[in-house]
Design an enzyme around this catalytic site. Structure first.
Site, PDB file in Angstrom:
ATOM      1  N   ARG A 109      43.258  35.497  42.230  1.00  0.00           N
ATOM      2  CA  ARG A 109      44.711  35.542  42.038  1.00  0.00           C
ATOM      3  C   ARG A 109      45.151  36.860  41.396  1.00  0.00           C
ATOM      4  NH1 ARG A 109      46.889  29.804  39.898  1.00  0.00           N
ATOM      5  NH2 ARG A 109      48.843  30.896  40.295  1.00  0.00           N
ATOM      6  N   LYS A 167      29.600  41.847  37.891  1.00  0.00           N
ATOM      7  CA  LYS A 167      29.967  42.357  36.565  1.00  0.00           C
ATOM      8  C   LYS A 167      28.808  43.058  35.852  1.00  0.00           C
ATOM      9  CE  LYS A 167      33.683  39.018  35.650  1.00  0.00           C
ATOM     10  NZ  LYS A 167      34.213  38.047  34.676  1.00  0.00           N
ATOM     11  N   GLY A 217      26.918  34.383  30.887  1.00  0.00           N
ATOM     12  CA  GLY A 217      27.689  35.609  30.743  1.00  0.00           C
ATOM     13  C   GLY A 217      29.095  35.379  30.236  1.00  0.00           C
TER      14      GLY A 217
END
EC number: 1.1.1.25
Length: 262
Positions: free
Chosen positions: A16, A66, A129
């Site tokens: 989003r 990431k 994480g």
């Protein structure tokens, strides 16, 4: 000239971020275009570098890239160094800079709910994480003690050992998910149980004032149990908006107000 931004991940369709950043831009008058970018699992670096080579201004990074983004950065913020993961990238003087805004997003969301963080004892369920990324900002915001509970105790203990050096001012403790008990101000669910449908049972001897679910938009047995206890609760949309605002402000030097987008 229109600034170019993107969010990169695999999968990426569910993101989003474009709608949020376009909403921020409309509110603040920033001229930007923000796109979703699907990268092959083995093609993150080439896709990311191609984006910046073509004049991209900034990039958000989502699952599963990431940690890879963290490893590729030339310059890291302190919170990114502690998180060992990066979700926000930009180029400056020819160097790739990285930050992790997830923890600040969580703090902003909790503060917007007017749940006190000062001198609190917080329980975080899960030692992955997502948990690593939020510890330092929570401590900076005033949390006194953070207990990390995980199915595999050794993983929680390893995370606590890693973070004790990085966040020496925090009281950190590791426990097994089977040993949940005691009184906490806030319980945060950072496990994938809500996503996979595995029901996580919170025992009666575990007491808490507030419940925060990091996931959003999906059924959550964690939140169902909070509702049964009549405990104030929230899901992770505020955290999503908060981390996006933090990234937007890094790139554009203007900060939208969280309350305008919740």
């Amino acid at each position: 000239m229109t600034k170019q931004f993107a969010v990169i991940g695999n999968p990426i369709e569910q993101s989003r971020s474009p709608e949020l950043h376009h909403a921020f831009a409309e509110k603040t008058g920033v001229d930007l275009n923000y796109q979703k970018r699907l990268a092959p699992l083995d093609g993150f670096e080439s896709s990311m570098r191609s984006f910046f080579a073509k004049g991209g201004s900034g990039m958000n990074v989502t699952v599963p890239f990431k940690e890879q983004a963290f490893a590729l950065c030339d310059v890291l913020t302190e919170r990114a160094q502690i998180a060992k993961a990066v979700n926000t990238l930009w180029m400056e003087n020819g160097k790739l800079h990285g930050d992790n805004t997830d923890g600040q997003g969580l703090v902003a969301a909790i503060q917007a709910l007017e749940w006190n963080l000062e001198n609190t004892t917080i329980l975080i369920l899960g030692a992955g994480g997502a948990t690593r990324g939020v510890i330092y900002p929570l401590v900076q915001a005033g949390a006194k003690k953070i207990v990390i509970a995980n199915r595999t105790l050794a993983r929680a203990e390893q995370l606590v050992d890693d973070l004790k050096t990085a966040v020496p001012q925090a009281q950190l403790q590791a426990i097994s998910l089977n040993d949940l008990e005691g009184d906490f101000d806030i319980v945060i669910n950072a496990t994938s149980a809500s996503l996979s449908g595995d029901a996580l049972q919170l025992p009666e001897k575990l007491k808490f004032k507030y419940a925060y679910e990091m996931a959003y938009g999906k059924p959550s047995s964690f939140l169902d149990q909070a509702k049964q206890r009549n405990v104030p609760y929230a899901e992770g949309f505020g955290m999503l908006v908060g981390q996006a605002i933090e990234a937007f402000s890094i790139w554009n030097n203007v900060r939208p107000q969280l309350k305008d987008f919740l």
